[in-house]
Scaffold this active site. Sequence first.
Site, short mmCIF file in Angstrom:
data_model
loop_
_atom_site.label_atom_id
_atom_site.label_comp_id
_atom_site.label_asym_id
_atom_site.label_seq_id
_atom_site.Cartn_x
_atom_site.Cartn_y
_atom_site.Cartn_z
N TRP A 166 0.83 -1.23 0.00
CA TRP A 166 0.00 0.00 0.00
C TRP A 166 0.85 1.26 0.00
O TRP A 166 0.36 2.34 -0.36
CB TRP A 166 -1.00 -0.02 1.15
N ASP A 212 -10.17 -6.36 13.12
CA ASP A 212 -9.35 -7.55 12.84
C ASP A 212 -9.34 -8.45 14.07
O ASP A 212 -9.90 -8.11 15.11
CB ASP A 212 -7.92 -7.13 12.43
N GLY A 237 -12.28 -8.46 16.74
CA GLY A 237 -13.41 -9.36 16.57
C GLY A 237 -13.17 -10.36 15.46
O GLY A 237 -12.10 -10.38 14.83
N ASP A 238 -14.21 -11.19 15.25
CA ASP A 238 -14.15 -12.21 14.20
C ASP A 238 -15.28 -11.89 13.21
O ASP A 238 -16.45 -11.94 13.59
CB ASP A 238 -14.35 -13.58 14.85
N PHE A 239 -14.91 -11.53 11.99
CA PHE A 239 -15.96 -11.06 11.07
C PHE A 239 -16.90 -12.17 10.60
O PHE A 239 -17.94 -11.88 10.03
CB PHE A 239 -15.41 -10.22 9.92
N HIS A 257 -10.48 -12.99 -1.37
CA HIS A 257 -9.62 -13.95 -2.09
C HIS A 257 -9.00 -15.02 -1.17
O HIS A 257 -8.42 -15.97 -1.65
CB HIS A 257 -8.54 -13.22 -2.92
N ASP A 258 -9.15 -14.82 0.15
CA ASP A 258 -8.64 -15.83 1.09
C ASP A 258 -9.63 -16.99 1.26
O ASP A 258 -9.26 -18.02 1.86
CB ASP A 258 -8.45 -15.22 2.49
N GLN A 308 -1.47 -21.20 -0.31
CA GLN A 308 -1.40 -20.50 0.98
C GLN A 308 -2.72 -20.29 1.70
O GLN A 308 -2.72 -19.94 2.88
CB GLN A 308 -0.79 -19.11 0.75
N1 SAM Z 1 -6.79 -5.77 4.25
C1 SAM Z 1 -5.37 -5.93 4.46
C2 SAM Z 1 -4.60 -5.64 3.19
O1 SAM Z 1 -5.16 -5.74 2.09
O2 SAM Z 1 -3.42 -5.32 3.30
C3 SAM Z 1 -5.02 -7.30 4.97
C4 SAM Z 1 -5.47 -8.48 4.15
S1 SAM Z 1 -4.99 -10.04 4.85
C5 SAM Z 1 -4.86 -11.02 3.48
C6 SAM Z 1 -6.44 -10.65 5.64
C7 SAM Z 1 -6.76 -9.98 6.99
O3 SAM Z 1 -8.00 -10.50 7.49
C8 SAM Z 1 -5.72 -10.23 8.03
O4 SAM Z 1 -5.36 -9.03 8.67
C9 SAM Z 1 -6.41 -11.19 9.00
O5 SAM Z 1 -5.92 -11.08 10.32
C10 SAM Z 1 -7.84 -10.75 8.87
N2 SAM Z 1 -8.79 -11.81 9.26
C11 SAM Z 1 -8.77 -13.10 8.89
N3 SAM Z 1 -9.81 -13.77 9.41
C12 SAM Z 1 -10.50 -12.87 10.14
C13 SAM Z 1 -11.68 -12.95 10.93
N4 SAM Z 1 -12.34 -14.10 11.07
N5 SAM Z 1 -12.13 -11.82 11.53
C14 SAM Z 1 -11.46 -10.64 11.40
N6 SAM Z 1 -10.34 -10.50 10.66
C15 SAM Z 1 -9.86 -11.61 10.04
C1 ASE Z 2 -3.26 -13.16 1.24
C2 ASE Z 2 -2.45 -12.39 0.46
C3 ASE Z 2 -1.15 -12.83 0.25
C4 ASE Z 2 -2.85 -14.36 1.82
C5 ASE Z 2 -1.56 -14.80 1.63
C6 ASE Z 2 -0.70 -14.02 0.86
C7 ASE Z 2 -0.07 -12.30 -0.50
C8 ASE Z 2 0.99 -13.17 -0.34
N1 ASE Z 2 0.61 -14.20 0.47
O1 ASE Z 2 -4.53 -12.75 1.43
C9 ASE Z 2 -0.03 -11.02 -1.28
C10 ASE Z 2 -0.21 -11.28 -2.75
N2 ASE Z 2 0.97 -11.91 -3.31
C11 ASE Z 2 0.93 -13.17 -3.79
C12 ASE Z 2 2.20 -13.73 -4.30
O2 ASE Z 2 -0.10 -13.81 -3.83
#
Ligand code: SAM
Ligand code: ASE
Length: 348
Positions: A166, A212, A237-239, A257-258, A308
Site C-alpha cells: 500500500w 481484525d 473481533g471475528d468477522f 480472495h482468502d 497459501q
Molecule cells: N486488508 C489488508 C490488506 O489488504 O493489506 C489485509 C489483508 S490479509 C490477506 C487478511 C486480513 O484478514 C488479516 O489481517 C487477517 O488477520 C484478517 N482476518 C482473517 N480472518 C479474520 C476474521 N475471522 N475476523 C477478522 N479478521 C480476520
Molecule cells: C493473502 C495475500 C497474500 C494471503 C496470503 C498471501 C499475498 C501473499 N501471500 O490474502 C499477497 C499477494 N501476493 C501473492 C504472491 O499472492
Amino acid sequence: MAGAKENAYSRRILQYMEGFLVSKTLFTACELGVFDHLDASEHPLSAMAVAQGLSTSKDGMERLLSACVGLELLTTQPSADGQVLYSNTEMSTMFLTKSSPQSLYHSIEYSSNTIYLCWHYLKDAVREGKNQYEKAFGVSSKDLFEALYRSDEEMVKFMQLMNSVWNICGKDVLTAFDLSPFKSIYDLGGCSGALAKLCVSVYPECTVTIFDLPKVTETCRKHFLSDEDVRISLHKGDFFKDTLPDADLFILARILHDWKEERCILLLDKVYKSCKPGGGVLLVEALLSEDNSGPVTAQLYSLNMLVQTEGRERKGSEYTRLLSAAGFSSVHIHSAGHIYSVILALKG
Ligand code: SAM
Ligand code: ASE
C-alpha cells in the site's frame, strides 16, 4: 540452424525455467543486507569490503554482487587501483533498502521464507486442491489464520508483507472512486492499518476503524499505529462470528480472495445488513480478466492463494455476482492498471 522463432521460444522457456534463480538472488542479496550496507556506505565498495562487512566469503559475495549487476540491482565502477566498486542503483535504493518509504524488503523476506517454501509443494496443492501448511511447516490447524499466524513472529511478518504494497499503490486504490461521502469507514481485516492511514489522509472528514482478530489489533496498536494516527480506531473481533457494527463504508481489501465462495457469501450478507442505506462496500482485489487471458500476475497470485489459503483470485463478474446476491446494487469496477483493482457497490 534454428530459426528466429525457435530461438525466441527456447529463450522464453529457459527464462521461465530459471526464473527462480533471479528470485533467489534477489532474496539472498536483501537478506544478507547487501543493499542496506551499500546504502549506509559513503562511497562505492569492493566485493572484499562488502564480504567483510557482512561476514561472508569473498568469492561468494563477488558472484552475488556480479549477478546483481546483471539484474541491474547494482552498478559498478573501476577504482584507481583496478578493483571493481559496487553501488546501489536508484531502483534498489528506492525499493530494496529497509528504511526507504517504498521499501519492499519485508515482502521479499516473506516471499523468501514462507511463499517460496509453500511453492515447493505446488504440485501437491494442484493435485489435492488445498494449501500446503502441513507439509511446508508441520502445521495441522484447520483454521486458516491459525496456520498463517503459527507464531507471533510469523504474524508480524505477514502484517509487514500486507503493509508494504500500500506504500506503493494504496493511494491509487483509495482515489479510484470518490469516497468523501462516506464518513464512518470500517476496514474489515484492516491488518497493519496501511490503508486506514492513507484513507484518513486522503479524506479529511472520515474516521476509519480497523476491524481484525484480537492478536492483530493488539500488534497493530503496538507496532504499526502511533498517537498521531487520529481518526483511526481499532475493533477486535471475528468477522464471521461476531455482529458487525454499522458503517457507511466497509473496505474489504484482499479479504474475499482468502476464502471459498460460501464464506464470501456469508461475509457479504453480514456486511450488507450492517451497511447504512446509501452506504457501500469497497472490494480491493487482483482481478482475473473475463476471458481468462491474464493478467499473469493475478493468475500467479491465484496459484499462491491455492498453496497459501482457502481462496482464489476471481473475475470482476464473479465479484459482481457475489455482491448482487448479497443485495448490493450499482456495482462499479475500476481497474487501476496496477496489480489491484477496486470495486464499489452501493446499498440502494
Ligand atoms: N486488508 C489488508 C490488506 O489488504 O493489506 C489485509 C489483508 S490479509 C490477506 C487478511 C486480513 O484478514 C488479516 O489481517 C487477517 O488477520 C484478517 N482476518 C482473517 N480472518 C479474520 C476474521 N475471522 N475476523 C477478522 N479478521 C480476520
Ligand atoms: C493473502 C495475500 C497474500 C494471503 C496470503 C498471501 C499475498 C501473499 N501471500 O490474502 C499477497 C499477494 N501476493 C501473492 C504472491 O499472492
